[in-house]
Design a protein around this motif. Structure first.
Motif, PDB file in Angstrom:
ATOM      1  N   ILE A 154      17.948  13.867 -22.215  1.00 54.68           N
ATOM      2  CA  ILE A 154      19.132  14.732 -22.217  1.00 54.68           C
ATOM      3  C   ILE A 154      19.869  14.634 -20.891  1.00 54.68           C
ATOM      4  CG2 ILE A 154      19.910  17.137 -22.342  1.00 54.68           C
ATOM      5  CD1 ILE A 154      17.424  17.609 -24.185  1.00 54.68           C
ATOM      6  N   SER A 155      19.132  14.628 -19.799  1.00 57.07           N
ATOM      7  CA  SER A 155      19.763  14.583 -18.471  1.00 57.07           C
ATOM      8  C   SER A 155      20.477  13.259 -18.236  1.00 57.07           C
ATOM      9  CB  SER A 155      18.722  14.819 -17.380  1.00 57.07           C
ATOM     10  OG  SER A 155      17.779  13.759 -17.332  1.00 57.07           O
ATOM     11  N   GLN A 156      19.965  12.196 -18.829  1.00 58.90           N
ATOM     12  CA  GLN A 156      20.573  10.880 -18.664  1.00 58.90           C
ATOM     13  C   GLN A 156      21.780  10.681 -19.566  1.00 58.90           C
ATOM     14  OE1 GLN A 156      17.275   8.241 -19.452  1.00 58.90           O
ATOM     15  NE2 GLN A 156      16.571   8.273 -17.323  1.00 58.90           N
ATOM     16  N   GLY A 157      21.849  11.469 -20.649  1.00 62.40           N
ATOM     17  CA  GLY A 157      22.936  11.252 -21.601  1.00 62.40           C
ATOM     18  C   GLY A 157      22.753   9.929 -22.312  1.00 62.40           C
ATOM     19  N   ASN A 158      23.765   9.532 -23.096  1.00 68.13           N
ATOM     20  CA  ASN A 158      23.636   8.277 -23.819  1.00 68.13           C
ATOM     21  C   ASN A 158      24.987   7.749 -24.224  1.00 68.13           C
ATOM     22  OD1 ASN A 158      24.122   8.795 -26.970  1.00 68.13           O
ATOM     23  ND2 ASN A 158      23.248  10.615 -26.033  1.00 68.13           N
ATOM     24  N   ALA A 195       8.901  -3.792 -29.946  1.00 67.26           N
ATOM     25  CA  ALA A 195      10.223  -3.204 -30.189  1.00 67.26           C
ATOM     26  C   ALA A 195      11.213  -3.679 -29.132  1.00 67.26           C
ATOM     27  CB  ALA A 195      10.134  -1.686 -30.180  1.00 67.26           C
ATOM     28  N   SER A 196      12.462  -3.842 -29.539  1.00 67.21           N
ATOM     29  CA  SER A 196      13.477  -4.352 -28.626  1.00 67.21           C
ATOM     30  C   SER A 196      14.113  -3.256 -27.775  1.00 67.21           C
ATOM     31  CB  SER A 196      14.574  -5.083 -29.397  1.00 67.21           C
ATOM     32  OG  SER A 196      15.256  -4.175 -30.241  1.00 67.21           O
ATOM     33  N   SER A 197      13.768  -2.016 -28.015  1.00 67.33           N
ATOM     34  CA  SER A 197      14.304  -0.924 -27.209  1.00 67.33           C
ATOM     35  C   SER A 197      14.042  -1.167 -25.726  1.00 67.33           C
ATOM     36  CB  SER A 197      13.661   0.402 -27.625  1.00 67.33           C
ATOM     37  OG  SER A 197      14.022   1.437 -26.743  1.00 67.33           O
ATOM     38  N   THR A 198      15.038  -0.876 -24.913  1.00 65.37           N
ATOM     39  CA  THR A 198      14.874  -1.018 -23.458  1.00 65.37           C
ATOM     40  C   THR A 198      14.368   0.264 -22.808  1.00 65.37           C
ATOM     41  OG1 THR A 198      17.195  -0.405 -23.136  1.00 65.37           O
ATOM     42  CG2 THR A 198      16.689  -2.756 -23.354  1.00 65.37           C
ATOM     43  N   ASP A 199      14.225   1.317 -23.605  1.00 61.13           N
ATOM     44  CA  ASP A 199      13.746   2.611 -23.108  1.00 61.13           C
ATOM     45  C   ASP A 199      12.605   3.051 -24.013  1.00 61.13           C
ATOM     46  OD1 ASP A 199      13.268   5.191 -22.300  1.00 61.13           O
ATOM     47  OD2 ASP A 199      15.363   5.818 -22.318  1.00 61.13           O
ATOM     48  N   LYS A 200      11.391   2.701 -23.629  1.00 61.18           N
ATOM     49  CA  LYS A 200      10.244   2.998 -24.478  1.00 61.18           C
ATOM     50  C   LYS A 200       9.033   3.345 -23.618  1.00 61.18           C
ATOM     51  CE  LYS A 200       9.513  -2.011 -24.941  1.00 61.18           C
ATOM     52  NZ  LYS A 200       9.355  -3.133 -25.882  1.00 61.18           N
ATOM     53  N   THR A 201       8.223   4.274 -24.140  1.00 62.51           N
ATOM     54  CA  THR A 201       7.048   4.745 -23.415  1.00 62.51           C
ATOM     55  C   THR A 201       5.891   4.885 -24.392  1.00 62.51           C
ATOM     56  OG1 THR A 201       8.443   5.993 -21.864  1.00 62.51           O
ATOM     57  CG2 THR A 201       6.116   6.579 -21.958  1.00 62.51           C
TER      58      THR A 201
END
Length: 284
Positions: A262-266, A221-227
């Motif tokens: 949520i704390s990081q926002g978007n 996946a190209s997502s830069t935020d993945k776990t």
């Protein structure tokens, strides 16, 4: 049956879809506080939200989030032949129609919105993401049905799901037969990307859906935020069928990941708020 608690208000309602179907919906809301985000639940095959998603719904509401669920056609308390989905696109459309109606309410306008899908619901969540990739702020995929394990012979419904997922991730040549299901070919130029932030959770001993394919989704996946989290010794039903200690571990990981988002926002929400403020500035 789901019930109210001191911290959680449970509500349920039947709606009539655009197709004229009577569909069961439910929600878990935090008492005495405004929800800090919205989480939309996608249940697994032959299940319903009221039962299979009750535990995570309560836990999310206790953490200050509003959780919403809908039973698919032929599932749970919704109308239709039990366990039969004649058109998977229509199921995704029903979810989209209901969930966006919640999001469009004035009180929810500036809240972050997440998807949470388990097993077949993971496929539903990915297809909802495909409908409008920048619409959602993140997804939690619990043992997602991107491909079933080799030990399970696919039903026509599973074949339909896998066919839809091939359109999201065409790098996977998923052939739903027992002996050829591991074929995968990477064609980056043809890939429709999974771009939203996501958390994948899978049991190492899952015999229904394949943990290796969850790892492939995470890697490709190209997502830069993945776990990606793989739980040693755990099976398929991570949020309902494990020991209380294991379920608590999974719930904690889900809530912590959502709280971090949520704390990081978007940028999606910030852009919408800015556009709304710009519209309110009188022209000179």
């Amino acid at each position: 049956m789901a019930e109210n608690t001191e911290q959680v208000q449970y509500e349920e309602e039947f709606i009539i879809s655009r197709r004229g179907l009577k569909l069961f919906t439910c929600r878990w809301l935090p008492r005495n506080q405004e929800p800090k985000s919205l989480v939309f639940l996608c249940h697994g095959y032959a299940l319903g939200c009221e039962t299979s998603m009750n535990g995570i719904g309560i836990r999310l509401a206790e953490a200050g989030m509003a959780a919403y669920g809908i039973d698919y056609e032929g599932h749970g308390r919704s109308s239709g032949l039990r366990g039969y989905i004649p058109n998977f696109d229509e199921v995704v459309g029903d979810c989209w129609e209901f969930y966006t109606s919640i999001i469009e309410r004035m009180e929810n306008k500036n809240k972050m919105r997440f998807l949470l899908g388990e097993s077949m619901g993971g496929a539903v969540a990915l297809l909802l993401h495909k409908k409008q990739p920048s619409f959602w702020d993140g997804a939690v995929l619990v043992a997602p049905m991107c491909k079933i394990a080799d030990e399970i012979k696919p039903s026509p419904l599973v074949i339909s799901i896998l066919s839809k997922l091939c359109r999201i991730i065409p790098t996977w040549k998923i052939i739903p037969t027992k002996d050829l299901m591991d074929v995968a070919i990477k064609v980056p130029s043809k890939r429709e990307e999974v771009i939203l932030p996501f958390l994948i959770l899978h049991g190492e001993e899952d015999r229904v859906t394949d943990p290796k394919v969850s790892k492939l989704l995470y890697e490709s996946a190209s997502s830069t935020d993945k776990t990606f989290k793989l739980y040693s010794g755990m099976w398929h039903a991570l949020i309902s069928g494990e020991t209380p200690e294991n379920i608590e571990l999974v719930f904690t990981d889900i809530v912590n990941w959502l709280d971090k988002q949520i704390s990081q926002g978007n940028s999606r929400m910030e852009s919408e708020i800015k556009a709304e403020q710009d519209d309110q500035i009188p022209a000179s």
